[in-house]
Design an enzyme around this catalytic site. Structure first.
Site, PDB file in Angstrom:
ATOM      1  N   GLU A 219      -3.126   7.924  -4.173  1.00 52.26           N
ATOM      2  CA  GLU A 219      -3.530   7.476  -5.514  1.00 52.26           C
ATOM      3  C   GLU A 219      -4.747   8.247  -5.983  1.00 52.26           C
ATOM      4  OE1 GLU A 219      -3.866   3.210  -5.712  1.00 52.26           O
ATOM      5  OE2 GLU A 219      -1.869   2.929  -4.908  1.00 52.26           O
TER       6      GLU A 219
ATOM      7  N   HIS B 140      -0.672   0.495  -9.885  1.00 48.27           N
ATOM      8  CA  HIS B 140      -1.373  -0.429  -8.982  1.00 48.27           C
ATOM      9  C   HIS B 140      -1.927  -1.636  -9.757  1.00 48.27           C
ATOM     10  CE1 HIS B 140      -3.555  -0.507  -4.833  1.00 48.27           C
ATOM     11  NE2 HIS B 140      -3.293  -1.738  -5.255  1.00 48.27           N
TER      12      HIS B 140
ATOM     13  N   ARG C 297       0.856  -1.185   0.000  1.00 49.75           N
ATOM     14  CA  ARG C 297       0.000   0.000   0.000  1.00 49.75           C
ATOM     15  C   ARG C 297       0.894   1.238   0.000  1.00 49.75           C
ATOM     16  NH1 ARG C 297      -3.513  -2.506  -1.727  1.00 49.75           N
ATOM     17  NH2 ARG C 297      -5.578  -2.936  -0.882  1.00 49.75           N
TER      18      ARG C 297
HETATM   19  C1  DGY Z   1      -5.424  -5.737  -3.253  1.00 53.31           C
HETATM   20  O1  DGY Z   1      -6.127  -6.701  -3.566  1.00 53.31           O
HETATM   21  O2  DGY Z   1      -5.357  -5.330  -2.102  1.00 53.31           O
HETATM   22  C2  DGY Z   1      -4.627  -5.081  -4.332  1.00 53.31           C
HETATM   23  O3  DGY Z   1      -4.053  -3.925  -3.945  1.00 53.31           O
HETATM   24  C3  DGY Z   1      -5.431  -4.904  -5.604  1.00 53.31           C
HETATM   25  O4  DGY Z   1      -5.650  -6.132  -6.136  1.00 53.31           O
END
Ligand code: DGY
Length: 324
Positions: free
Chosen positions: A267, A285, A238
Site C-alpha cells: 500500500e 483500505h 491485510r
Molecule cells: C485495522 O484496524 O487494522 C484496519 O485495517 C484499519 O481500520
C-alpha cells in the site's frame, strides 16, 4: 501536576482527541498525510504517549528514540506494524482497537462480495457513461450468492461477524482457524476444515486472518489453483496475505472468477496489471471507514493511552505481562 505530553501521528476523529485533551497536552501531525519515518522519529522524542497508525512502524528504533514513552496505542485492530515482543522486552505497553470496527469491517466484506458477484462497479460505470443501450438478457450476468458456500479464512471477531451475517442467504459455511468456533457451529452449522478443503469447496472465500509470518502469501498461485474457477476471493484483512502478483495472474488466466480487495501488499501501490482487470473490485483500505467505527477507534486508543500513562493495563493491551 504536569499534564502528559502526547503525540498523535495523524489527525483522527474528534472524540478520542477530546478525551485525551481533558488531561494531556496533545499535539497532532498537522499534515494531511502520514509522517515520513524521519518526521515520525523527530516527533516522538520526549513524548510520554503516542497514538499511531497502521502505517507507522513501531520497532526498536522507535523505542530507542521515544525515550520518555510510557505507552503506545495503535489506531487499528491489526498490529503487524508493532514489534510487540520488542515493546514487551522494554516493558512498554502497546494496544490496538478490537471490537469497535468488527461490524463495519464485516459489512464491508459483504459489500465487496456483492460488488464483485453482481458486477456493481462495471454496471455503475456504464450507467454513468450514458452508454447503456437498454435491457438485454445477456448483459452483466453475475454470480448467485444465496445458497452458495461461504468460506471464512480466519474465524476471529471479524470472520465470525462476517459469517453470522450470511444467515439470510442460506449459505453453508466452512471456516479455517486454529481453534473451533462454537458460535459458528451452533448458529450456522458451520464446519471447521483444513485450508485445502476450504479452497476446494467454497464459492466465496472471505479472508480475515491477521498478518503473521505463517499467513503471509497464504493466497498464491498454488492456492488459487485449488479454488473453483467460479469462486471469488474477498480480502479485508491485510494485503500481504495475498501474493498480489499471483492474484493478477490468477484473475488474468481465469483461475478464479474474481476478487474484491480492500487491502494491498504494498500500500498504497497495487500490483502491476491489477487495475486493468475487470474481474476485480478494489477499494482503498476503507473497511473500517464508518463514522461510528472510526470514532470508536479513536476513543478506544485514547482510553488505552490514558490507562497506560497512569501505569494501568487499559481495555485492549497487547502485552499485559509488562504490568506484572
Ligand atoms: C485495522 O484496524 O487494522 C484496519 O485495517 C484499519 O481500520
Amino acid at each position: 501536576m504536569t499534564r502528559p505530553n502526547v503525540y498523535i501521528t495523524r489527525l483522527i476523529p474528534s472524540q478520542g482527541i477530546e478525551l485525551l485533551q481533558q488531561t494531556c497536552e496533545v499535539e497532532i501531525n498537522p499534515h494531511d498525510r502520514a509522517l515520513t519515518r524521519q518526521e515520525l522519529l523527530e516527533q516522538i522524542k520526549g513524548r510520554e504517549g503516542v497514538i499511531g497508525l497502521l502505517t507507522d512502524k513501531i520497532d526498536g528504533e522507535f523505542f530507542d528514540t521515544a525515550t520518555a514513552i510510557k505507552g503506545y496505542a495503535n489506531y487499528a485492530v491489526g498490529f503487524d506494524n508493532i514489534d510487540v515482543p520488542e515493546a514487551t522486552r522494554r516493558g512498554i505497553p502497546v494496544s490496538n482497537t478490537p471490537d469497535v470496527l468488527t461490524h463495519a469491517t464485516a459489512d464491508m466484506a459483504w459489500a465487496l462480495l456483492f460488488a464483485i458477484a453482481r458486477r456493481i462497479p462495471a454496471t455503475h460505470k456504464i450507467m454513468r457513461s450514458g452508454a447503456w443501450p437498454g435491457w438485454g438478457p445477456l448483459q452483466f450476468i453475475g454470480a448467485d450468492v444465496t445458497g452458495k458456500t461461504l468460506g471464512i479464512a480466519g474465524a476471529g471477531r471479524i470472520g465470525t461477524a462476517m459469517a453470522l451475517k450470511s444467515n439470510g442467504f442460506q449459505m453453508p459455511v466452512l471456516y479455517t482457524d486454529a481453534v473451533d468456533n462454537p458460535t459458528l457451529e451452533k448458529e450456522l452449522g458451520a464446519r471447521r476444515v483444513e485450508l485445502t478443503q476450504l479452497l476446494q469447496e467454497s464459492d466465496f472465500i472471505s479472508v480475515h486472518v491477521p498478518l503473521l509470518p505463517q499467513t503471509r502469501h497464504m493466497f498464491n498461485l498454488e492456492t488459487f489453483g485449488q479454488m473453483k474457477s467460479t469462486a471469488y476471493l474477498i480480502n479485508t484483512s491485510r494485503g500481504p496475505v495475498i501474493r498480489e502478483s499471483d492474484l493478477v495472474l490468477a484473475l488474468r488466466d481465469k483461475m478464479i472468477a474474481g476478487a474484491a480487495i480492500d487491502v494491498y501488499e504494498f500500500e498504497p501501490e497495487m500490483a502491476a496489471g491489477l487495475a486493468e482487470l475487470d474481474n476485480v473490485v478494489t477499494t482503498p483500505h476503507t473497511a473500517s471507514a464508518t463514522t461510528d467505527s472510526r470514532q470508536g477507534m479513536g476513543v478506544l486508543a485514547a482510553q488505552n493511552l490514558l490507562a497506560m500513562l497512569a501505569g494501568n493495563e487499559g481495555p485492549s493491551c497487547l502485552n499485559p505481562e509488562v504490568f506484572q
